[in-house]
Design a protein around this motif. Structure first.
Motif, mmCIF file in Angstrom:
data_model
loop_
_atom_site.group_PDB
_atom_site.id
_atom_site.type_symbol
_atom_site.label_atom_id
_atom_site.label_comp_id
_atom_site.label_asym_id
_atom_site.label_seq_id
_atom_site.Cartn_x
_atom_site.Cartn_y
_atom_site.Cartn_z
ATOM 1 N N ALA A 1 10.809 3.686 -3.538
ATOM 2 C CA ALA A 1 11.090 3.070 -2.237
ATOM 3 C C ALA A 1 11.391 4.146 -1.192
ATOM 4 C CB ALA A 1 12.268 2.100 -2.366
ATOM 5 N N ARG A 2 12.169 5.146 -1.572
ATOM 6 C CA ARG A 2 12.498 6.228 -0.639
ATOM 7 C C ARG A 2 11.232 6.940 -0.188
ATOM 8 N NH1 ARG A 2 12.590 11.340 -0.346
ATOM 9 N NH2 ARG A 2 12.085 11.718 -2.509
ATOM 10 N N ARG A 3 10.364 7.275 -1.131
ATOM 11 C CA ARG A 3 9.112 7.960 -0.805
ATOM 12 C C ARG A 3 8.211 7.097 0.078
ATOM 13 N NH1 ARG A 3 6.837 11.939 -5.076
ATOM 14 N NH2 ARG A 3 8.701 12.743 -6.080
ATOM 15 N N ALA A 4 8.273 5.784 -0.124
ATOM 16 C CA ALA A 4 7.438 4.866 0.659
ATOM 17 C C ALA A 4 8.042 4.582 2.035
ATOM 18 C CB ALA A 4 7.252 3.556 -0.099
ATOM 19 N N LEU B 1 4.596 -2.067 -11.145
ATOM 20 C CA LEU B 1 4.003 -1.127 -10.196
ATOM 21 C C LEU B 1 3.416 0.076 -10.932
ATOM 22 C CD1 LEU B 1 3.407 -0.089 -7.349
ATOM 23 C CD2 LEU B 1 5.794 0.684 -7.216
ATOM 24 N N LEU B 2 4.179 0.653 -11.855
ATOM 25 C CA LEU B 2 3.685 1.814 -12.608
ATOM 26 C C LEU B 2 2.485 1.440 -13.468
ATOM 27 C CD1 LEU B 2 7.006 3.583 -13.694
ATOM 28 C CD2 LEU B 2 5.619 3.926 -11.634
ATOM 29 N N ALA C 1 9.410 7.971 -15.781
ATOM 30 C CA ALA C 1 10.851 7.736 -15.638
ATOM 31 C C ALA C 1 11.270 7.608 -14.177
ATOM 32 C CB ALA C 1 11.633 8.864 -16.300
ATOM 33 N N VAL C 2 10.337 7.712 -13.242
ATOM 34 C CA VAL C 2 10.672 7.611 -11.822
ATOM 35 C C VAL C 2 11.338 6.257 -11.556
ATOM 36 C CG1 VAL C 2 8.412 6.707 -11.110
ATOM 37 C CG2 VAL C 2 9.828 7.966 -9.479
ATOM 38 N N GLU D 1 0.834 -1.214 0.000
ATOM 39 C CA GLU D 1 0.000 0.000 0.000
ATOM 40 C C GLU D 1 0.864 1.257 0.000
ATOM 41 O OE1 GLU D 1 -2.386 -0.765 3.466
ATOM 42 O OE2 GLU D 1 -3.809 -2.018 2.334
ATOM 43 N N ARG D 2 1.930 1.249 0.804
ATOM 44 C CA ARG D 2 2.842 2.405 0.845
ATOM 45 C C ARG D 2 3.556 2.586 -0.491
ATOM 46 N NH1 ARG D 2 6.015 1.220 6.301
ATOM 47 N NH2 ARG D 2 7.335 2.904 5.544
ATOM 48 N N LEU D 3 3.962 1.487 -1.097
ATOM 49 C CA LEU D 3 4.645 1.569 -2.399
ATOM 50 C C LEU D 3 3.694 2.093 -3.482
ATOM 51 C CD1 LEU D 3 6.732 -1.711 -2.195
ATOM 52 C CD2 LEU D 3 7.662 0.615 -2.467
ATOM 53 N N VAL D 4 2.449 1.642 -3.461
ATOM 54 C CA VAL D 4 1.468 2.124 -4.442
ATOM 55 C C VAL D 4 1.223 3.615 -4.251
ATOM 56 C CG1 VAL D 4 -0.981 2.025 -5.099
ATOM 57 C CG2 VAL D 4 0.358 -0.081 -4.919
ATOM 58 N N ALA D 5 1.028 4.056 -3.012
ATOM 59 C CA ALA D 5 0.800 5.482 -2.753
ATOM 60 C C ALA D 5 2.006 6.315 -3.178
ATOM 61 C CB ALA D 5 0.490 5.703 -1.268
ATOM 62 N N ALA D 6 3.200 5.820 -2.878
ATOM 63 C CA ALA D 6 4.413 6.539 -3.272
ATOM 64 C C ALA D 6 4.554 6.575 -4.790
ATOM 65 C CB ALA D 6 5.640 5.880 -2.643
ATOM 66 N N ALA D 7 4.236 5.456 -5.442
ATOM 67 C CA ALA D 7 4.325 5.406 -6.911
ATOM 68 C C ALA D 7 3.320 6.357 -7.547
ATOM 69 C CB ALA D 7 4.094 3.977 -7.405
ATOM 70 N N GLN D 8 2.099 6.418 -6.996
ATOM 71 C CA GLN D 8 1.100 7.339 -7.546
ATOM 72 C C GLN D 8 1.598 8.780 -7.463
ATOM 73 O OE1 GLN D 8 -2.200 6.046 -5.084
ATOM 74 N NE2 GLN D 8 -3.150 5.008 -6.814
#
Length: 194
Positions: free
Chosen positions: A46-49, A66-67, A39-40, A23-30
């Motif tokens: 991972a850092r953002r999550a 993920l993207l 290009a992220v 969930e954290r990775l999805v929110a950070a990816a969004q």
């Protein structure tokens, strides 16, 4: 509509902490896709999550997966909005509402704008094709109702709406965050049958 988290958690039910990490990775990816675009990097997500890169790769198959999951949800949302607008009793207001949602999402998400423009190298062609089909049906509905200016095709409408997303600068001026709304009103006035 399936969430990006559910798309990534295919298989046995994960532990609660594993699900939270996804969930954290999805929110950070969004957020990263909106700000940076397709290009992220996996490291940035991972850092953002707030997780390590090892956790990233244990919880998601790849950066691309993920993207794709995140952008698929956004494209499917647009597809559903186009479908609903095409079925509305009064097609012009429904189209205007759809157009505002479409342009707002493109203006606020670099990644969605890139994906709909064919950039990013992600496997989203099927979802974009479905969106194109529903978009075309919506424009056909406008044509049949006589509310779209004569001679305007679905391609014209697609490019007109894509063109509403403002460049940051032109002629020495900087666009404010709501420039797209004014530009959209002008475009919609031009598309409507007199």
């Amino acid at each position: 509509m399936e969430s990006a988290v559910d798309r990534l958690l295919d298989g046995p039910t994960p532990r609660a902490d594993a699900r939270r990490n996804v969930e954290r990775l999805v929110a950070a990816a969004q957020a990263a896709v909106d700000e940076v675009g397709t290009a992220v990097t996996a490291h940035e997500i991972a850092r953002r999550a707030g997780v390590g890169i090892g956790t990233f790769y244990r919880r998601v198959p790849s950066r691309e997966a993920l993207l794709e999951a995140v952008l698929a949800v956004a494209i499917e949302e647009l597809t559903e909005r186009a479908r609903a607008a095409a079925k509305a009793d009064d097609p012009w207001p429904a189209f205007c509402s759809f157009a505002a949602d479409h342009v707002r999402l493109r203006a606020t998400s670099c990644g969605l704008n890139e994906a709909l423009g064919g950039a990013g190298g992600l496997a989203l062609a099927d979802r974009i094709d479905e969106f194109r089909t529903e978009f075309r049906a919506l424009v056909r509905r406008l044509q049949l109702a006589g509310v779209l200016r004569a001679g305007v095709t679905y391609r014209d409408v697609a490019f007109a709406l894509a063109g509403v997303v403002p460049q940051l600068r032109t002629l020495g001026m900087t666009a404010d965050r709501t420039q797209w709304r004014r530009t959209l009103r002008i475009v919609l006035d031009g598309l409507r049958a007199p």
